[in-house]
Design an enzyme around this catalytic site. Structure first.
Site, PDB file in Angstrom:
ATOM      1  N   GLU A   1      29.233  23.322  14.056  1.00  0.00           N
ATOM      2  CA  GLU A   1      28.424  23.195  12.643  1.00  0.00           C
ATOM      3  C   GLU A   1      27.497  24.504  12.375  1.00  0.00           C
ATOM      4  OE1 GLU A   1      28.580  21.055  15.166  1.00  0.00           O
ATOM      5  OE2 GLU A   1      29.014  19.306  14.295  1.00  0.00           O
TER       6      GLU A   1
ATOM      7  N   GLN B   1      29.374  15.334  10.289  1.00  0.00           N
ATOM      8  CA  GLN B   1      29.981  13.995  10.578  1.00  0.00           C
ATOM      9  C   GLN B   1      28.776  12.913  10.818  1.00  0.00           C
ATOM     10  OE1 GLN B   1      32.738  13.776  14.109  1.00  0.00           O
ATOM     11  NE2 GLN B   1      33.944  13.687  12.374  1.00  0.00           N
ATOM     12  N   PHE B   2      27.739  13.371  11.688  1.00  0.00           N
ATOM     13  CA  PHE B   2      26.466  12.427  11.539  1.00  0.00           C
ATOM     14  C   PHE B   2      25.374  13.382  11.344  1.00  0.00           C
ATOM     15  CE2 PHE B   2      29.529   9.484  13.583  1.00  0.00           C
ATOM     16  CZ  PHE B   2      29.165   8.477  13.340  1.00  0.00           C
TER      17      PHE B   2
ATOM     18  N   ASP C   1      22.737  13.659  12.982  1.00  0.00           N
ATOM     19  CA  ASP C   1      22.156  13.861  14.202  1.00  0.00           C
ATOM     20  C   ASP C   1      22.860  15.518  14.860  1.00  0.00           C
ATOM     21  OD1 ASP C   1      21.290  10.804  15.506  1.00  0.00           O
ATOM     22  OD2 ASP C   1      22.768  10.978  13.968  1.00  0.00           O
ATOM     23  N   PHE C   2      24.259  15.528  14.235  1.00  0.00           N
ATOM     24  CA  PHE C   2      24.689  16.911  14.787  1.00  0.00           C
ATOM     25  C   PHE C   2      24.344  18.224  13.907  1.00  0.00           C
ATOM     26  CE2 PHE C   2      28.088  13.605  15.576  1.00  0.00           C
ATOM     27  CZ  PHE C   2      27.594  13.234  16.790  1.00  0.00           C
TER      28      PHE C   2
ATOM     29  N   HIS D   1      23.264   9.005  17.167  1.00  0.00           N
ATOM     30  CA  HIS D   1      23.983   8.738  16.009  1.00  0.00           C
ATOM     31  C   HIS D   1      23.157   7.780  14.935  1.00  0.00           C
ATOM     32  CE1 HIS D   1      27.466   9.627  18.565  1.00  0.00           C
ATOM     33  NE2 HIS D   1      28.111   9.949  17.350  1.00  0.00           N
TER      34      HIS D   1
END
Ligand SMILES: Cc1ncc(C[n+]2csc(CCOP(=O)(O)OP(=O)(O)O)c2C)c(N)n1
Length: 629
Positions: A368, A390-391, A393-394, A435
């Site tokens: 990221e 992607q989520f 959270d990441f 997630h």
């Protein structure tokens, strides 16, 4: 600079004495429109590019003639005029930015090289690994220059890395590594010249290790006690400037008179530069300018042409906004994990690869930070980007690039940051603590970002298009639980919804509900199920900057307010909104403002625990209590 420091005219100085051949050699070998991304020891990059010395002195002393209006120090500056992008203090993030600049060149088919510098210490940062790996996988025309000077601040190489030499790391990334004597300017120049010519023809990254030594402290105040004296003696004999001078004299290219002449000329140039800088007025703070310079001007709203409206799911509205934006902006790139052939974790970019090709629809390695840095680099070099987490959270793994690079660049040196970070967010799908998080409050506190968070398909399309059109960094939150669960009528053509404007979803007189995202749907459901509560329901839609006017107007009308969000209560956005309401609506309030948020725990996985965590049920109770107050 050392004299100025002693005179107290400069607050800090990071000397490059002993390492001059690297900056000067590299910069001399590149063409002037090729980007250089220097570090704190690379004065030679700035002087070889021909920046007038008074501008540098003004930059270093915080005068208006510098590059950052006194907002940042030393080499923390960028200038597109001279094709230089300076660092942020975190060092490693520079390398992801270099990737983006090179990618923009590659996509625009410009045969150019980008050169980025790093110290050996900063190679221990994750950004180094991520950016080098991306450059290798994408064949980006970047020369990664490692100035291996034996120390990272006071820490010797032996405590910083285990490899014998950095070119060994290049092997691991599947790229070329070249090692040079960094104190020999001809070797540096000839090597970079040859590499650059070859890379322009055949784009690829190369890792260039320059062996050198730092003859001064990390910065002047910190001293060099930790360096054995004999090292200064050994490396003193290898001084790059002295040796080059001796070499040229021995070869008969120059003589002592010439040396004296050049020294006198440089001294004169320095003195003239200082005179201009010292004659400059000091910066006078102007709060309005400070705040205004946080953002680049946003373009006007694009209205629909009155095209047909079609019923669409939330997710499809997002897809349509991106697809139409990709058609409208040939310089727009989408990057993310698994977004190409696979179509993305939620299939938001399904079919994009076929329409727009691999160049603009880019699967990224799992990194990221480098990719977000790459977004900044693309923007600097004339491209736009959407980056899919992607989520949501990441995003933690790209946090630094967002809060320190994307957010602060426009304020620091006036560079627009045309990047949208898409954030599939939120709970309600029993996906557990990593997630399901609501992460918007982390960014709410960061000046320079915009945050949008739609609740309906039409806004999802209009706000995403607005985010893409906007030259500022926008965090675009899209709730996963809404993707396929709600539909609405959406204009078919391309339009934007103004960022910063809330929407009054329902109108009533008893109380105001201020919310966003999934909260809007919880509130609608509650109002549908509870008879007798007449409420204003305000969907914020944009969280930064949030629409204070609409909120205050509603609260003044109803006299009671509940702020609802899915995010945990403590430190959530509701706290800030409540504070503003208390400040601005106190005489109008008939009840204390109420906040409703999730429990102050991580998001639990099991559906029963998650329901208990989320505020949906508690909201109904709090709403009833407020109505009855
Ligand atoms: C992320 C981060 N951690 C710590 C620091 C503090 N710091 C500034 S420079 C430095 C050492 C850098 O060493 P190196 O990359 O070898 O560069 P050099 O100063 O030797 O040229 C450290 C630890 C920082 N700037 N950024």
């Amino acid at each position: 600079m050392l004299v100025l420091l002693r005179q107290g005219k400069l607050s800090k100085w990071f000397s490059g004495i002993g390492q001059e051949a690297i900056s000067v050699g590299v910069t001399s070998a590149l063409q002037k429109e090729e980007y250089l991304l220097p570090m704190h020891r690379n004065l030679g990059v700035f002087t070889v590019r021909g920046i007038p010395l008074n501008r540098l002195f003004s930059q270093f002393t915080g005068k208006p003639g510098g590059f950052t209006k006194g907002r940042d120090r030393s080499f923390h500056m960028g200038t597109k005029e001279f094709h230089i992008v300076g660092m942020i203090s975190h060092l490693g993030p520079q390398m992801g930015v270099a990737d983006g600049i090179a990618l923009a060149d590659l996509l625009a088919k410009r045969a150019q090289v980008t050169a980025v510098f790093t110290g050996d210490g900063a190679t221990s940062e994750g950004d180094f690994h991520e950016s080098i790996n991306v450059a290798a996988v994408w064949n980006l025309p970047v020369i990664f220059i490692i100035e291996n000077n034996g120390y990272g601040l006071s820490t010797p190489s032996s405590e910083q890395f285990r490899c014998k030499q950095f070119i060994d790391k290049a092997i691991g990334y599947g790229m070329e590594g070249v090692k040079v004597d960094g104190n020999n300017i001809l070797e540096v120049y000839n090597t970079v010249d040859k590499l650059a010519r070859s890379i322009r023809e055949n784009p690829r990254p190369v890792l260039l290790e320059c062996v050198t030594f730092r003859m001064r402290g990390h910065e002047e105040a910190s001293g060099t006690k930790y360096v054995p004296q004999e090292l200064f003696e050994v490396w003193g004999r290898k001084d790059p400037v002295r040796n080059f001078e001796d070499f040229l004299i021995a070869e008969g290219v120059i003589d002592a008179d010439f040396v004296n002449l050049v020294r006198a000329e440089i001294k004169e140039e320095i003195e003239q530069g200082l005179e201009i800088t010292f004659a400059e007025k000091d910066i006078v703070p102007d709060t309005a300018t400070e705040l205004q310079d946080m953002y680049a001007a946003a373009p006007a709203v694009i209205h629909t042409t009155g095209s047909a409206t079609v019923e669409k799911r939330f997710l499809d509205a997002i897809t349509e906004a991106m697809q139409q934006a990709m058609r409208r902006h040939p310089n727009l790139v989408i990057m993310g994990q698994d977004i190409a052939e696979y179509g993305g974790a939620f299939k938001a970019t399904q079919g994009f690869l076929e329409e727009f090709g691999k160049g603009r629809v880019r699967n990224t390695p799992l990194c990221e930070s480098a990719i977000i840095g790459c977004g900044l680099g693309l923007s600097i070099n004339g491209a736009k980007s959407i980056i899919e987490m992607q989520f949501a959270d990441f995003v933690t793994c790209g946090f630094n690039q967002i809060v320190n690079n994307l957010a602060k660049t426009h304020y620091r040196w006036g560079q627009n940051v045309d990047v949208v970070v898409r954030m599939p967010t939120g709970a309600g799908v029993a996906a557990g603590p990593f997630h399901s998080q609501s992460t918007e409050a982390w960014f709410f506190h960061v000046p320079g970002l915009k945050i949008v968070y739609p609740a309906f398909p039409e806004d999802a399309k209009g706000l995403l298009a607005a985010a893409i059109e906007d030259p500022n960094p926008v965090m675009y939150f899209e709730h996963k639980a809404l993707y396929r669960s709600i539909s609405g009528m959406v204009p078919e053509d391309y339009f934007t919804t103004e960022i910063g404007k809330a929407k009054l979803v329902r109108e009533g007189n008893d109380l105001s509900i201020i919310t966003y995202g999934l909260g809007v749907h919880w509130a609608m459901e509650a109002l549908d199920n509870l008879s007798g509560i007449s409420a204003d329901l305000v969907d914020l839609r944009t969280l930064l900057p949030w629409d204070e006017v609409t909120v205050i107007q509603s609260v003044k009308k109803t006299g009671k307010v509940i702020i609802l969000h899915e995010d945990t209560l403590t430190g959530g956005i509701g706290g800030e909104i409540t504070a503003r309401i208390a400040e601005k609506c106190f005489p109008y309030l008939d009840a204390p403002p109420v906040r409703c948020g999730a429990l102050d725990t991580p998001v639990p996985m099991s559906a029963a625990l998650e329901n208990n965590f989320l505020p949906k049920e508690r909201f109904i109770q709090q709403l009833k209590q407020l109505a009855a107050y």
